[in-house]
Design a protein around this motif. Structure first.
Motif, PDB file in Angstrom:
ATOM      1  N   ALA A 130     -45.964  -7.346 -74.943  1.00 43.39           N
ATOM      2  CA  ALA A 130     -47.050  -6.649 -75.221  1.00 43.39           C
ATOM      3  C   ALA A 130     -47.382  -6.770 -76.594  1.00 43.39           C
ATOM      4  CB  ALA A 130     -46.418  -5.272 -74.965  1.00 43.39           C
ATOM      5  N   LEU A 133     -48.793 -10.734 -77.080  1.00 44.41           N
ATOM      6  CA  LEU A 133     -49.914 -11.087 -76.248  1.00 44.41           C
ATOM      7  C   LEU A 133     -51.214  -9.964 -76.164  1.00 44.41           C
ATOM      8  CD1 LEU A 133     -48.492 -13.009 -73.300  1.00 44.41           C
ATOM      9  CD2 LEU A 133     -49.172 -13.901 -75.417  1.00 44.41           C
ATOM     10  N   PHE A 134     -50.737  -8.779 -76.284  1.00 45.83           N
ATOM     11  CA  PHE A 134     -51.652  -7.578 -76.017  1.00 45.83           C
ATOM     12  C   PHE A 134     -51.137  -6.598 -77.329  1.00 45.83           C
ATOM     13  CE2 PHE A 134     -50.275  -9.331 -71.871  1.00 45.83           C
ATOM     14  CZ  PHE A 134     -51.492  -9.796 -71.404  1.00 45.83           C
ATOM     15  N   PRO A 135     -51.379  -6.844 -78.279  1.00 44.50           N
ATOM     16  CA  PRO A 135     -51.224  -6.182 -79.539  1.00 44.50           C
ATOM     17  C   PRO A 135     -51.980  -4.838 -79.561  1.00 44.50           C
ATOM     18  CG  PRO A 135     -52.307  -8.148 -80.216  1.00 44.50           C
ATOM     19  CD  PRO A 135     -52.131  -8.408 -78.903  1.00 44.50           C
ATOM     20  N   ASP A 136     -53.325  -5.122 -79.315  1.00 46.67           N
ATOM     21  CA  ASP A 136     -54.259  -3.868 -79.374  1.00 46.67           C
ATOM     22  C   ASP A 136     -54.304  -3.192 -78.219  1.00 46.67           C
ATOM     23  OD1 ASP A 136     -54.506  -4.546 -82.157  1.00 46.67           O
ATOM     24  OD2 ASP A 136     -55.975  -5.997 -81.543  1.00 46.67           O
ATOM     25  N   THR A 137     -53.933  -3.565 -77.082  1.00 44.36           N
ATOM     26  CA  THR A 137     -54.604  -3.176 -75.580  1.00 44.36           C
ATOM     27  C   THR A 137     -53.440  -2.321 -75.126  1.00 44.36           C
ATOM     28  OG1 THR A 137     -54.165  -4.996 -74.597  1.00 44.36           O
ATOM     29  CG2 THR A 137     -56.394  -4.631 -75.289  1.00 44.36           C
ATOM     30  N   VAL A 138     -52.043  -3.040 -74.976  1.00 43.17           N
ATOM     31  CA  VAL A 138     -50.755  -2.418 -74.243  1.00 43.17           C
ATOM     32  C   VAL A 138     -49.947  -1.939 -75.352  1.00 43.17           C
ATOM     33  CG1 VAL A 138     -48.871  -2.864 -72.813  1.00 43.17           C
ATOM     34  CG2 VAL A 138     -51.235  -4.114 -72.587  1.00 43.17           C
ATOM     35  N   GLY A 143     -45.172  -1.644 -72.469  1.00 45.05           N
ATOM     36  CA  GLY A 143     -44.605  -3.011 -72.306  1.00 45.05           C
ATOM     37  C   GLY A 143     -43.168  -2.931 -72.040  1.00 45.05           C
TER      38      GLY A 143
END
Length: 354
Positions: A130, A133-138, A143
């Motif tokens: 998390a 790959l998805f630092p600003d969304t998840v 995660g």
């Protein structure tokens, strides 16, 4: 060994606490006394957490602050800085202690814990993915929760028997834990230094910057799961006599084991979602409770109290030991667990030498 257990049981007669018509909990006097002592120590640890240090609430003002009279700095410390952190620590420690007691009762292994079956490693891998790959969304906590669920799904499928076979559960869990650890280490190595430092603190278990939302999450899970574990308590107690005897007495050992493992996973996943994968509490707390009382049984309530006390004390060290500034609380629980395991090894070695 059998004569010792018989003597212990004779010295600690049981009484039955009935809750309604369906729940009957065996209670020993030594367990009640131990629980009271643990509760007093837990309150003392909570008082120390709120009152020590430069920002601590003076003892003379603490009672008034807790009952709603906090103002200024005291209100900030109680409502924003240390109050939520303490509440999360108590709930998370209780959840981990209870989870470990369930798992050790099912596996009949004093070294068994949810950590062994890959839950903590899966949570760490989920948090790492998390963050990378998805630092600003998840959110990292989400995660971690998804990683823990995925790890348990892999274990469930790979055993071929779900959660019913403790031996296969442990073997599959070790494999899943190795995969999760490898993913986490790769992400920490690949990320930028500042982001990796934050992630490293989380995957070691941290109670910094906890909120009342985190406290609500862990305590809601405890309020839902604790009554269900009470329903299993008697069956788990009977199950320690062996599957054949438990089956003859109508406790349905396979269903009981599956239910206990599922509840242990739910408790651990909730703890991971609010505090990260804090190590050794689930492993150590049930054994401490059992060795204090010197009696058989899963010791569910005592394990929860012991877990809460251990985590509150570890977090107190994390906050107040200035020469180890900003260390995650998980580092201290590792030290506690490692010291306890070392004590057990020395103790067993001396027994063998004698």
């Amino acid at each position: 060994m059998t004569s010792h257990r018989t003597a212990v049981r004779a010295a600690s007669p049981r009484k039955v606490l009935r809750i309604g018509g369906r729940v009957a909990l065996p209670v020993r006097r030594v367990s009640v006394l131990t629980g009271l002592v643990l509760l007093v120590l837990l309150v003392a640890g909570a008082v120390a957490t709120l009152s020590l240090g430069r920002l601590g609430i003076p003892l003379a003002d603490l009672a008034g602050a807790v009952t709603g009279g906090a103002e200024g700095k005291d209100a900030f410390v109680l409502e924003r800085l240390r109050g939520p952190r303490l509440t999360v620590a108590v709930g998370t420690g209780a959840a981990l202690g209870l989870s470990g007691a369930l798992f050790q009762s099912v596996t009949r292994n004093p070294l068994g814990s949810p950590d062994v079956i890959g839950l903590a490693s899966g949570a760490g891998a989920g948090a790492a993915i998390a963050a990378l790959l998805f630092p600003d969304t998840v959110p990292v906590s989400l995660g971690a929760l998804l990683g823990a669920v995925l790890a348990m799904a892999l274990v469930y499928v790979s055993t071929g028997t779900g959660f019913r076979n403790p031996a296969r559960l442990v073997i599959a869990g070790i494999g899943v834990a190795a995969i999760g650890t490898a993913i986490t280490q790769y992400v920490v190595y690949a990320m930028e230094r500042d982001r990796a430092a934050v992630l490293s603190a989380y995957v070691n278990g941290s109670l910094s910057a906890r909120s009342w939302e985190d406290a609500t999450t862990i305590w809601l899970v405890l309020l839902v799961v604790a009554p269900l574990t009470a329903l299993l308590s008697r069956r788990l107690d009977i199950g320690e006599m062996g599957d054949d005897i438990a089956d003859a007495l109508g406790s349905e050992p396979r269903r009981t084991k599956t239910a206990a493992v599922v509840l242990a996973i739910v408790l651990s996943a909730a703890a991971v979602s609010v505090a990260g994968p804090i190590a050794f509490i689930a492993l150590t707390a049930p054994q401490v409770a059992k060795r204090i009382t010197r009696a058989s049984g899963p010791h569910l309530a005592l394990s929860a109290l012991t877990g809460a006390l251990l985590l509150v004390l570890a977090d107190l060290c994390a906050q107040q030991l200035t020469f180890f500034d900003n260390l995650p609380v998980g580092i201290y629980t590792m030290a506690i667990g490692g010291g306890y395991l070392g004590y057990l090894l020395v103790r067993e070695w001396r027994r063998g030498a004698l």
